[in-house]
Structures are given as structure tokens and as C-alpha cells.
Design an enzyme around this catalytic site. Structure first.
Site, mmCIF file in Angstrom:
data_model
loop_
_atom_site.group_PDB
_atom_site.id
_atom_site.type_symbol
_atom_site.label_atom_id
_atom_site.label_comp_id
_atom_site.label_asym_id
_atom_site.label_seq_id
_atom_site.Cartn_x
_atom_site.Cartn_y
_atom_site.Cartn_z
ATOM 1 N N HIS A 19 0.835 -1.209 0.000
ATOM 2 C CA HIS A 19 0.000 0.000 0.000
ATOM 3 C C HIS A 19 0.870 1.259 0.000
ATOM 4 O O HIS A 19 0.586 2.226 -0.719
ATOM 5 C CB HIS A 19 -0.892 0.037 1.254
ATOM 6 C CG HIS A 19 -1.973 -1.002 1.303
ATOM 7 N ND1 HIS A 19 -2.181 -1.817 2.390
ATOM 8 C CD2 HIS A 19 -2.927 -1.339 0.393
ATOM 9 C CE1 HIS A 19 -3.222 -2.607 2.158
ATOM 10 N NE2 HIS A 19 -3.680 -2.351 0.943
ATOM 11 N N LYS A 43 -22.106 -4.306 9.296
ATOM 12 C CA LYS A 43 -21.459 -5.619 9.458
ATOM 13 C C LYS A 43 -19.976 -5.430 9.759
ATOM 14 O O LYS A 43 -19.127 -5.587 8.882
ATOM 15 C CB LYS A 43 -21.629 -6.422 8.160
ATOM 16 C CG LYS A 43 -22.006 -7.880 8.408
ATOM 17 C CD LYS A 43 -22.329 -8.613 7.119
ATOM 18 C CE LYS A 43 -21.128 -8.804 6.224
ATOM 19 N NZ LYS A 43 -21.380 -9.379 4.926
ATOM 20 N N ARG A 94 -1.758 -5.605 -8.703
ATOM 21 C CA ARG A 94 -0.640 -6.533 -8.546
ATOM 22 C C ARG A 94 -0.626 -7.464 -9.743
ATOM 23 O O ARG A 94 -0.349 -7.058 -10.845
ATOM 24 C CB ARG A 94 -0.759 -7.291 -7.217
ATOM 25 C CG ARG A 94 -0.372 -6.453 -6.009
ATOM 26 C CD ARG A 94 -0.863 -7.043 -4.739
ATOM 27 N NE ARG A 94 -2.285 -7.299 -4.835
ATOM 28 C CZ ARG A 94 -3.084 -7.577 -3.827
ATOM 29 N NH1 ARG A 94 -2.583 -7.681 -2.627
ATOM 30 N NH2 ARG A 94 -4.363 -7.788 -3.984
ATOM 31 N N SER A 132 -3.118 -7.749 2.402
ATOM 32 C CA SER A 132 -3.468 -7.729 3.836
ATOM 33 C C SER A 132 -3.943 -9.109 4.273
ATOM 34 O O SER A 132 -3.608 -9.587 5.352
ATOM 35 C CB SER A 132 -4.566 -6.700 4.099
ATOM 36 O OG SER A 132 -4.134 -5.413 3.758
#
Ligand code: PNS
Length: 164
Positions: A19, A43, A94, A132
Site C-alpha cells: 500500500h 457488518k 498486482r 493484507s
């Protein structure tokens, strides 16, 4: 709406060195970048709370100075862009696997807001396998996350997954 002001949205759960690489590249192209943590009010999910993600981002992006700001939002990204006055969206790409997902999101955002442009930046090859999700999995299963996340975050990540 300022096209030279970009929002860099994401979950950032947690921020990775990939990032930061995208952010660094974004600052070459844009005058100002707002890193915006997206969260779902209805949520709640994730390892780090949205407030923790924002605090981590503030800490590790201080090196970039005043052209970077951090925020969080819920609801539609394009509504957030409009509220902020940002005319561009940054997304990192990516490998090929990202393409389908990013293509769909970009086309939907373009349908909703044709005046907001999404710009893709490619991470350095050393970050091509960093995400992540994988970083959290590696940390939780006892692997080495050194170099994958900013160093101030390493210990906090290990503590979160019970390896502190
Ligand atoms: O880092 P991520 O999880 O790949 O980021 C995805 C994100 C947050 C950019 C995307 O889910 C998003 O834009 N969420 C906000 C809700 C929204 O606008 N949905 C419609 C997009 S097509």
C-alpha cells in the site's frame, strides 16, 4: 471536483508495504492523496477496527508530509469522493488475479460517476504477492511478516493474532 486530488480507498486491514508503495507512486501523479479506510457500519469485520487502521495509517504515512491525509468512510466510494471534492480514485494493481475484481469495480464506479476517473498504479515487483489477507494469515500461522508491513506495525500485528 479536483482531478489532481485523489482518494486511495481500501480496507487497509492492515496497511502493508505494498500500500505504501502505491501511495508513494500516487504522490508522483497527484497533488494530494486521501487514504480512505472503507468500513461497513452494519457488518463490522476485520482484524483491526476502522479507528485502529486509521491510526496506523496516520503513523506510517507521516513520512510523506502534508500532501497525504487519512480518513474513513462507509457507504459508496463515489459519494465519499464527491463529499471530499476528489476527482480521481487510485487503485493498486498486482498480478492478473486483481484485474477482474478491479475491472468490475471501476466500471460500476464509472457508471455511477462518469466524471470520477480511476487510475491504476502498479506496485513494485517485490510487493506482487503482498496482500493484507495473506499477511494476516502468515502472521496467525507463525510465519515471518518482516518486510511485508511497515516496521512500527509488525509487533502490533503479531499481538493481534496472539503472538505478542
Ligand atoms: O482493499 P479492498 O478491500 O480491495 O478495497 C475495496 C474497496 C473498499 C475499495 C471497495 O469495496 C469499495 O469501494 N467499497 C465502498 C462501497 C462501494 O462504493 N461499493 C461499490 C463499488 S463498485
Amino acid at each position: 471536483m479536483n482531478p489532481r486530488f485523489a482518494v486511495y480507498p481500501g480496507s487497509f486491514d492492515p496497511v502493508t508495504n505494498g500500500h505504501l508503495d502505491i501511495l508513494r507512486r500516487g504522490l508522483v501523479v497527484f497533488d494530494e492523496v486521501r487514504v480512505a479506510v472503507a468500513y461497513n457500519q452494519e457488518k463490522p469485520s476485520g482484524l483491526f477496527t476502522p479507528a485502529e487502521r486509521v491510526a496506523l495509517l496516520e503513523e506510517v504515512t507521516a513520512q510523506f508530509g502534508g500532501r497525504v491525509s487519512i480518513d474513513s468512510f462507509h457507504g459508496l466510494l463515489i459519494d465519499y469522493c464527491r463529499r471530499s471534492g476528489a476527482g480521481s480514485i487510485i487503485r493498486g494493481l498486482r498480478a492478473v488475479a486483481d484485474f477482474e475484481y478491479e475491472f468490475q469495480m471501476t466500471m460500476m464506479n464509472r457508471h455511477l460517476a462518469p466524471d470520477i476517473e480511476t487510475v491504476f498504479l502498479m506496485a513494485d515487483e517485490q510487493h506482487f504477492y503482498t496482500s493484507s489477507r495473506l499477511v494476516k494469515e502468515v502472521a496467525a500461522l507463525g510465519g515471518n511478516v518482516h518486510g511485508l508491513v511497515p516496521s512500527p506495525l509488525e509487533q502490533r500485528l503479531l499481538a493481534k493474532v496472539g503472538r505478542g
